[in-house]
Scaffold this motif. Structure first.
Motif, PDB file in Angstrom:
ATOM      1  N   GLY B 270      13.472 -18.887 -34.048  1.00 33.65           N
ATOM      2  CA  GLY B 270      13.618 -19.240 -32.748  1.00 33.65           C
ATOM      3  C   GLY B 270      14.973 -20.036 -32.351  1.00 33.65           C
ATOM      4  O   GLY B 270      15.430 -19.623 -31.417  1.00 33.65           O
ATOM      5  N   HIS B 271      15.371 -21.008 -33.427  1.00 35.36           N
ATOM      6  CA  HIS B 271      16.452 -21.677 -33.005  1.00 35.36           C
ATOM      7  C   HIS B 271      17.826 -20.604 -33.295  1.00 35.36           C
ATOM      8  O   HIS B 271      18.611 -20.566 -32.071  1.00 35.36           O
ATOM      9  CB  HIS B 271      16.604 -22.930 -33.702  1.00 35.36           C
ATOM     10  CG  HIS B 271      17.865 -23.585 -33.129  1.00 35.36           C
ATOM     11  ND1 HIS B 271      17.714 -24.392 -31.903  1.00 35.36           N
ATOM     12  CD2 HIS B 271      19.138 -23.629 -33.347  1.00 35.36           C
ATOM     13  CE1 HIS B 271      19.155 -24.885 -31.804  1.00 35.36           C
ATOM     14  NE2 HIS B 271      19.856 -24.256 -32.529  1.00 35.36           N
ATOM     15  N   PRO B 272      18.034 -20.111 -34.313  1.00 37.30           N
ATOM     16  CA  PRO B 272      18.985 -19.102 -34.330  1.00 37.30           C
ATOM     17  C   PRO B 272      19.117 -18.171 -32.850  1.00 37.30           C
ATOM     18  O   PRO B 272      20.052 -17.855 -32.450  1.00 37.30           O
ATOM     19  CB  PRO B 272      18.910 -18.270 -35.681  1.00 37.30           C
ATOM     20  CG  PRO B 272      18.226 -19.339 -36.603  1.00 37.30           C
ATOM     21  CD  PRO B 272      17.093 -20.189 -35.503  1.00 37.30           C
ATOM     22  N   ALA B 319      13.392 -27.124 -37.046  1.00 40.54           N
ATOM     23  CA  ALA B 319      12.214 -28.006 -36.833  1.00 40.54           C
ATOM     24  C   ALA B 319      12.387 -29.076 -35.626  1.00 40.54           C
ATOM     25  O   ALA B 319      11.484 -29.764 -35.330  1.00 40.54           O
ATOM     26  CB  ALA B 319      11.496 -28.487 -37.971  1.00 40.54           C
ATOM     27  N   HIS B 320      13.712 -29.097 -34.984  1.00 47.45           N
ATOM     28  CA  HIS B 320      13.752 -30.011 -33.837  1.00 47.45           C
ATOM     29  C   HIS B 320      12.948 -29.423 -32.763  1.00 47.45           C
ATOM     30  O   HIS B 320      12.925 -30.263 -31.894  1.00 47.45           O
ATOM     31  CB  HIS B 320      15.218 -30.302 -33.365  1.00 47.45           C
ATOM     32  CG  HIS B 320      15.961 -29.034 -32.902  1.00 47.45           C
ATOM     33  ND1 HIS B 320      17.254 -28.664 -33.108  1.00 47.45           N
ATOM     34  CD2 HIS B 320      15.588 -28.071 -32.218  1.00 47.45           C
ATOM     35  CE1 HIS B 320      17.451 -27.798 -32.386  1.00 47.45           C
ATOM     36  NE2 HIS B 320      16.483 -27.068 -32.053  1.00 47.45           N
ATOM     37  N   HIS B 321      12.376 -28.291 -32.947  1.00 55.28           N
ATOM     38  CA  HIS B 321      11.270 -27.916 -31.928  1.00 55.28           C
ATOM     39  C   HIS B 321       9.993 -28.622 -32.259  1.00 55.28           C
ATOM     40  O   HIS B 321       8.890 -28.290 -31.441  1.00 55.28           O
ATOM     41  CB  HIS B 321      11.245 -26.561 -31.823  1.00 55.28           C
ATOM     42  CG  HIS B 321      12.627 -25.935 -31.382  1.00 55.28           C
ATOM     43  ND1 HIS B 321      12.821 -25.562 -29.906  1.00 55.28           N
ATOM     44  CD2 HIS B 321      13.592 -25.551 -31.948  1.00 55.28           C
ATOM     45  CE1 HIS B 321      13.875 -25.166 -29.743  1.00 55.28           C
ATOM     46  NE2 HIS B 321      14.531 -25.004 -30.815  1.00 55.28           N
ATOM     47  N   MET B 322       9.778 -29.388 -33.482  1.00 52.40           N
ATOM     48  CA  MET B 322       8.516 -29.370 -33.780  1.00 52.40           C
ATOM     49  C   MET B 322       8.289 -30.886 -34.190  1.00 52.40           C
ATOM     50  O   MET B 322       7.445 -31.511 -34.807  1.00 52.40           O
ATOM     51  CB  MET B 322       8.192 -28.991 -35.064  1.00 52.40           C
ATOM     52  CG  MET B 322       8.169 -27.287 -35.072  1.00 52.40           C
ATOM     53  SD  MET B 322       8.054 -26.378 -36.680  1.00 52.40           S
ATOM     54  CE  MET B 322       6.574 -27.055 -37.097  1.00 52.40           C
TER      55      MET B 322
HETATM   56 CU   LIG Z   1      16.466 -25.206 -30.943  1.00 48.06          CU
END
Ligand SMILES: [Cu+2]
Ligand code: HEA
Ligand code: HEA
Ligand code: CUA
Lengths: 111, 581, 451, 228
Positions: B270-272, B319-322
């Motif tokens: 997701g982040h990439p 993991a900054h989404h977590m």
């Molecule tokens: Cu992100």
């Protein structure tokens, strides 16, 4: 690097057949070793180091010789071999995460 | 040199005879690009309509009540997924990537045209499978575009039976399509450039798309794998992501799986992914700015390195989404640090865009307007990203409308600005006609001001604590004023949404009635404007491949007769070699 | 220069909006004021950058807009400038990150004197568990969860016996005492979030997560679920009441332990029969209900649901609203049931009554109703059979006129408004999704078609 | 940099500087055919797929509290009456390695334009591949029928054991099967002189890359699934 020269001047990748035989034999041997690790029920750190070492060695030979990486230009080597490194972050963190989950489960669930 | 010849080796171009092979089963990258773009925009409009339905519910919950909660969650999910994957990813890479890479690199076509063609048809299949979800029993999945298990595949979530399977299948198919295209784009950039076109002479558009494609090739696997595993959990009954759960009071059927594992895999993709939609925008906007400010891009080298740096870093921030997902809390230190580091290369890009305008000769054409709109909204959205990236600051804001505002500003608005700017910019090359200027400006102003009116206030809802993915609130939760703010946001969104009609009308109308553009209306340096005929014919370059003598940004070179020198013009008295080879 | 002017206006407007916005953090009620500080700091740094970058852009647009015989400057690289900017940015970023990490370090280290509280999340409500005398929580297991062991505690685990079980979504906490919140989920991921406390965390099935805080303000705070957990995610509410020590102890004393809940004896139908005589006057001897008396069918309704409603009527949680005419009639009747045992007995008796289908009296478009029922099915079950896990009563084969009336009550704030009626409040939020009377009748009409 | 078209003599420069020059070259970054580079990049992408599979397996295996069966017993074969651990797996490993060897030589003879040997070597390789898949089928049936292991659970312990096993070896098996088809097609084209007409045998090497990769993946599966 003279190999590289020949490799690129003559058509495609041509190397003495003997070398494949040789590597092939080596892979056999190393595989046997890693098999023996299990056969003799080695355990703990020793088992792990051996397994991983043999794994890397085998992978190394296959990529370097069979897949001709050894004779490729450094640029290509880097382009293909560096990106997988970012997988190491994923692998390490997932190992830690798995452990963390495991610990919380032990702490509060029936088992 | 044996191998240098390879690049000169011209494609065995199959010359299309019938209408079908020319426009449908076409292997011409330009036709494929347009097929991709039209499909993406069409499905994008579906997502747009869905967003309007959502806004109506949020703004006027009781006046309209068009939809029930399950419809709402299905709308949110499909809206998000379509916009991110099927619209932006496909449009930037399949659309602009296909059209621009060969033209800007001076190639006749992609290296493997047949595979390129397949890529589109498989993409179309993916879209159809996705849409099929709407018509299956239970409708499409309502699990949120993040598809977290166990929720995504357990009763109590709309579309948990058929919808989710459709979604996973469609994603898998999309990834296959993307891989076929992506391999083409990367190989073309690396191996099929024309004489003199070195990597450090490539336009930033190509750099951005190139890097985004690489990110895609390395990030989509994680999604692919998690899609497979979730599909197995749902159908076969494996327990990868499913621990023992008591869903609706029924005894557990799964045992010992790890929901967090899915989240990690998803965000490792997701982040990439968010940079996959950002980097092409970065690249393209650089070219828009430089062309319409008649000035070279500022700090070209820095821009290239920034793109590379962002690309690499984007794999170690997922993991900054977590932060509040219940993962090992100590990860917070690592990911907060890596995340904020990304701000530095990104910041440099922002600076360089602005510095490109500085001491330029700025023509406020429609593409330029959109480019400036991009800088403004992206800076805003990026800065709010810093809030969320800094783990402590994220905790109160996570899962609120602050996040929604952040990612719309930075993804739902700024890259869309670039999409529009780019279409106004390259439409003449694609059709030989200009888009209508008045309609264009109208479109810009309504969209730009509109979306800012939509998303600026949204941040403050988040700060107040209004959670995202809520079908409705009660006055027990939040003051009345929240409702009225939501209402005004909805009104703005509706206006913006309808304003897109200006654009669509413009696209169609100008096809016939636009004023003829000539081959290089913007007096740009890059190769695509130097083709012998406009729109370029199959094979792009006529008899002879172009030869490149300079970088892509020789604007306003001192001593030159013109204020731009195309890349394929050899150095001479009237066209001195630029400072930058 | 319309563009320049508008951009300036936007920048100024943004700042003004920020300053004047009435929408801001709810007053903080925990020890995490440092979080607010980091947010404020971030606003300062990013705000300055935002203004600087955009105003500079405006300056450039104005100063270097196209004019006759103007030429752009050709100077591709300016490494010095680039480096200065890099350093400045790095400093700015470090300025944000450092305090952030310090606060985070506090967040991950739970104070030694923090008491543990377990929050159990489930679709779509909350319940809680306290360690009890021994100060430790007993082990749990999803496989053990059932209607009479909703927490899934291990009966064989000694540590669990004295655990205090709070079946209601309302949790009380003593003020100024640090708590470590342990989060467990029964089905899917949820998130335990109270805006006033700032901190929050997901609860992930198959593991136990945590966070800690110290409530600093006495008061009642809404708990919101902030992790998408299915259809009623938006209606998943709880409440945390922060008490002073005395009030807290009083509350605590009134909560049952696991051992006590196990000890509860099943109701006695025979004893219940006598009690039911009162009810039968309206609800009929067979509990078949009686529209003339506005009394719904009781037979075949889930026991746990009847018991809860009786308690609610007794406690004035239901039937207190002046607009709830028939509810007000029921309250005194419920009051005749002396205590919990009486309630259990009468419910046990009702369970023995035969199930006969009431004649349907509500007319509507069942086909349309079926579409609408998609939402309801999530809690009440596709067959309208009712599901204990979601607190949803049986709907199929019950008095349809009653269902219609209750839906109306929920919609018009007649039912589900009492602070303690969490399930009712949840239903009210979902009932609001039915547009009008017609929609209500359609759903009810569809329910009448269910076996 | 020279203003006119540059064409670097990449092979001349060794080491990092050479790499830099390669990348700075015009037209193409690597002295390899398009198809070969494309295959390399595809394999890179595929590496990420298998790594994600294996990482997931590692994560679930670490986090489960249920007993994890000991593969070396589960996959033991009885020779006479004595169980030999991982016997079949060992043989499969050898088979795959051998196939890699023959493939490597096929590539070699391909470039020497020796159609007969190339074809036969490739067919042999494909043959080994088929054998491997066959053995895997045998192993699966043994696990399912005798041990009673299912993707959704197993009498031996953690349900993730069966799940990961079937998923990972299954996905690898698909790669092998696809490879067998791929090799056969290329072999036939070699035989009927397609590549002589095309003027290059690079396709053989490209097919080879794919095949060696399949072998490579097995090395990791062997070490991480069977030996762990
Ligand atoms: Cu992100
Ligand atoms: C195009 C897409 C895009 C882009 C480019 C970004 C860019 C960034 N994003 Fe965003 N993000 C999303 C799309 C994107 N994001 C999406 C879709 C989600 C939500 C997914 C979901 O949950 O549904 C999300 C969510 C998200 C989260 C999770 C929030 C949560 O769920 O709790 C976080 C947290 O770290 C984050 C951080 C960042 C950061 C630090 C950047 C940085 O890259 C920003 C860098 C840019 C700048 C910083 C601005 C320019 C810099 C300057 C002008 C220099 C000055 C700065 C200083 C001196 C300090 N984003
Ligand atoms: C590129 C991505 C993108 C885009 C463009 C948009 C555009 C919009 N989004 Fe969307 N949104 C997401 C990505 C995007 N969104 C994602 C990932 C989520 C999270 C989903 C989840 O939580 O699971 C989300 C969620 C989301 C929510 C939160 C729902 C919730 O949490 O409950 C809301 C609410 O207002 C919203 C509204 C809007 C609106 C009003 C628009 C408006 O459309 C903006 C105004 C319109 C434009 C700027 C024009 C857009 C142009 C196009 C769409 C191209 C079409 C083509 C042509 C017209 C040629 N979106
Ligand atoms: Cu529970 Cu959302």
């Amino acid at each position: 690097m003279d190999h590289a020269a020949t490799a690129t001047h003559a058509e495609g990748q041509q190397h003495p057949v003997a070398i494949y035989m040789y590597i092939w034999a080596l892979l056999f041997v190393v595989s046997t070793f890693s098999y023996l690790v299990d056969y003799f029920h080695l355990h703990g750190a020793l088992r792990w180091t051996l397994i991983l070492v043999f794994m890397i060695v085998k992978a190394g030979f296959i990529v370097a010789i069979f897949m001709h990486m050894r004779w490729e230009r450094l640029a290509l080597k880097l382009a293909i071999l560096v990106p997988p490194l970012c997988l190491l972050v994923l692998i390490c963190l997932m190992a830690i995460e798995g452990n963390y989950t495991f610990v919380t489960r032990l702490a509060s669930f029936v088992h | 040199m044996a191998y240098v010849a390879l690049a000169d080796r011209d494609h065995a171009l199959h010359d299309p005879q019938t209408f079908v092979t020319k426009y449908i089963w076409s292997q011409d990258h330009k036709v494929i690009a347009i097929q991709y773009a039209v499909t993406a925009i069409a499905i994008g409009l579906v997502a747009l309509v869905l967003s309007m339905i959502m806004r109506l519910q949020l703004g006027f919950p009781h006046t309209f009540s068009l939809i029930a909660p399950n419809d709402y969650y299905q709308a949110v999910t499909m809206h998000g997924m379509i916009m991110v994957i099927y619209l932006l990813t496909a449009l930037f890479l399949g659309g602009f990537g296909n059209y621009l890479i060969p033209l800007m690199c001076g190639a006749r076509d992609m290296v493997f045209p047949y595979m390129n063609m397949l890529s589109f048809w498989v993409y179309l299949l993916a879209v159809l499978v996705l849409v099929a979800g709407f018509f299956l029993p239970g409708g499409p999945t309502g699990a949120g575009w993040t598809l977290y298990p166990p929720q995504a595949i357990s009763n109590g979530t709309p579309g948990a039976s058929w919808g989710i399977i459709c979604m996973l299948l469609s994603l898998a198919i999309f990834i296959v399509a993307f891989t076929m295209g992506g391999l083409n784009y990367v190989t073309t950039v690396l191996q099929a450039r024309c004489r003199g076109m070195t990597l450090m002479r490539m336009p930033l558009s190509v750099w951005g798309i190139f890097m985004a494609t690489i990110l895609g090739l390395l990030a989509f696997p994680a999604l692919f794998v998690s899609a497979i595993m979730m599909a197995l959990d749902a159908t076969v009954g494996t327990s990868f992501f499913m621990p023992a759960v008591v869903s609706m009071g029924k005894a557990p059927v799964h045992h010992g799986g790890s929901p967090l594992l899915f989240q990690h895999l998803f965000w490792f993709f997701g982040h990439p992914e968010v940079y996959i939609v950002a980097l092409p925008a970065f690249g393209i906007v650089s070219d828009l700015l430089s062309t319409h400010a008649r000035r070279h891009i500022f700090g070209y080298r820095m821009m290239v390195w920034a793109i590379l740096a962002i690309g690499c870093l984007s794999f170690v921030v997922w993991a900054h989404h977590m932060y509040v997902s219940g993962m090992n809390p100590y990860f917070g230190f690592f990911f907060a640090t890596t995340t904020l580091i990304i701000a530095v290369p990104t910041a440099l890009k922002v600076y360089n865009w602005v510095l490109t305008l500085w001491r330029g000769d700025i023509h406020l054409t429609v593409p330029m307007l959109f480019a400036i709109g991009f800088i403004f909204t992206f800076t805003h959205g990026g800065l709010t990203g810093l809030f969320l990236g800094n783990v402590t600051v994220d905790v109160p804001l996570s899962a609120t409308y602050f996040v929604v505002a952040h990612f719309h500003m930075v993804m739902g608005v700024s890259p869309i600005m670039v999409v529009f700017g780019a279409i106004y910019h390259w439409y003449p090359k694609m059709t030989g006609r200009m888009l209508n200027d008045t309609l264009g400006r109208l479109h810009f102003w309504v969209t730009f001001l509109g979306v800012y009116a939509v998303y600026l206030p949204m941040h403050y809802l988040g700060i107040l604590g209004v959670p995202r993915r809520y079908f409705a609130y009660t006055t027990a939760d939040f003051p009345e004023s929240v409702q009225s703010l939501n209402a005004s946001i909805t009104v703005a969104a509706l206006i913006v949404g309808t304003a897109q009609l200006f654009f669509l009308v413009n696209l169609v109308w100008s096809l016939r009635n636009g004023k003829p553009s000539g081959s290089n209306p913007w007096r740009a340096t890059t190769l695509e404007w130097q083709t012998p005929d406009t729109p370029p014919k199959h094979g792009n370059w006529g008899a002879k491949l172009p030869v490149v003598y300079r970088w892509a940004y020789d604007y306003s070179v001192p001593g030159a007769s013109e204020d731009f020198i195309p890349q394929n013009v050899p150095p001479s008295a009237s066209a001195p070699a630029g400072a930058h080879a | 220069m319309a563009l320049a002017v508008i951009l300036v206006l936007l920048v100024v407007g943004t700042v003004l909006f920020h300053v004047l916005s009435p929408w801001w953090f709810t007053p903080i009620a925990s020890n995490w004021s440092m979080m607010d500080d980091t947010v404020k700091l971030t606003f300062w740094v990013t705000g300055i950058v935002f203004v600087a970058v955009n105003l500079f852009m405006v300056y450039a647009i104005v100063k270097y807009r196209h004019r006759k015989e103007q030429k752009a400057l050709y100077k591709p690289e300016d490494n010095r400038l680039e480096w200065i900017l890099t350093v400045v940015t790095t400093v700015g970023v470090a300025l944000l990150l450092t305090p952030g990490l310090f606060v985070w370090a506090k967040f991950v280290t739970v104070p030694a004197d923090a008491t543990e509280v377990e929050v159990l999340g489930q679709q779509w409500n909350w319940s809680y568990r306290l360690p009890g005398k021994d100060g430790t929580l007993g082990a749990s297991d999803a496989a053990l969860i059932s209607a009479d062991n909703p927490f899934g505690l291990d009966p064989k685990d000694a540590r669990g016996q004295d655990d205090v079980l709070i079946a209601s979504p309302e949790l009380h906490l003593p003020v100024n005492k640090p708590v470590k919140i342990l989060l467990r989920s029964r089905d899917v991921s949820h998130q335990f979030a109270v805006p006033q406390f700032r901190v929050k965390m997901d609860m992930v099935p198959g593991m136990v997560t945590y966070f800690w805080f110290t409530p600093t303000k006495v008061g009642a705070y809404n708990v919101l679920c902030e992790q998408l957990c299915g259809l009623a995610h938006f209606a998943m509410r709880g409440r945390v009441v922060v008490d002073d020590e005395a009030a807290y102890q009083a509350w605590l004393a009134s909560q049952p332990t696991f051992a006590q809940t196990r000890a509860e004896v099943a109701g006695d139908p025979a004893a219940g029969a006598a009690l039911y005589a009162v009810c039968s006057a309206c609800h009929g001897a067979q509990g078949q209900g009686n529209p003339a008396m506005n009394a719904p069918k009781l037979a075949h309704q889930a026991g746990w649901y009847l018991a809860r409603q009786l308690r609610n009527f007794k406690a004035g949680v239901r039937g207190a609203d002046s607009k709830d005419v028939y509810g007000q009639q029921m309250s005194p009747m419920a009051a005749t049931l002396a205590d919990e045992t009486a309630i259990r007995n009468v419910v046990a008796y009702i369970a023995t009554l035969p199930d006969e289908r009431p004649a349907s009296s509500v007319h509507g478009d069942a086909a349309h109703g079926q579409a609408l029922y998609g939402t309801c099915a999530a809690c009440h079950g596709t067959a309208g059979q009712g599901i204990w896990a979601t607190n949803a009563p049986r709907l199929a084969g019950m008095s349809d006129w009653y269902l219609a009336r209750q839906l109306g009550n929920f919609q018009h704030g007649v039912r589900g408004t009492h602070l303690q009626d969490f399930a009712g409040a949840q239903m009210a939020q979902l009932a609001a999704a039915l547009r009008d009377e017609r929609a209500v009748n359609d759903v009810v009409a569809y329910l009448a078609t269910l076996p | 940099m020279a203003a006119d078209a540059v064409t670097t003599d990449a092979a001349a420069l060794p080491g990092l500087h050479g790499a830099a020059m390669d990348l700075a070259a015009d037209k193409q970054a690597f002295p390899v055919p398009w198809g070969k580079l494309m295959m390399w990049i595809f394999l890179l992408s595929d590496t990420f797929i298998f790594s994600c599979f294996l990482t997931s397996y590692m994560n679930v295996r670490i986090s489960t509290t249920a007993k994890w069966p000991n593969p070396s017993e589960v996959f033991a074969l009885n020779v006479g009456s004595t169980p030999v651990p991982l016997l079949l797996i060992a043989i499969m490993t050898m088979v795959l390695i051998t196939s890699s060897g023959t493939m490597a030589m096929a590539v070699n003879y391909g470039y020497r334009r020796n159609r007969a040997i190339t074809t036969s070597l490739m067919l042999i390789t494909a043959g080994f591949g088929a054998t491997f898949v066959g053995m895997q089928a045998f192993e699966w049936s043994k696990l399912i029928l005798q041990e009673g292991v299912r993707p959704w659970g197993s009498p031996l312990g953690a349900p993730q054991f069966g799940a990961s096993f079937f998923m990972i070896t299954g996905f690898h098996g698909l790669h092998v099967s696809a490879g067998v088809v791929y090799l056969t097609v290329v072999a036939l084209r070699v035989w009927n002189g397609f590549y002589d007409r095309k003027g290059t045998y690079e396709t053989v090497e490209i097919a080879g890359l794919y095949w060696h990769f399949v072998d490579l993946v097995w090395v990791f599966i062997f070490a991480l699934f069977y030996l762990w």
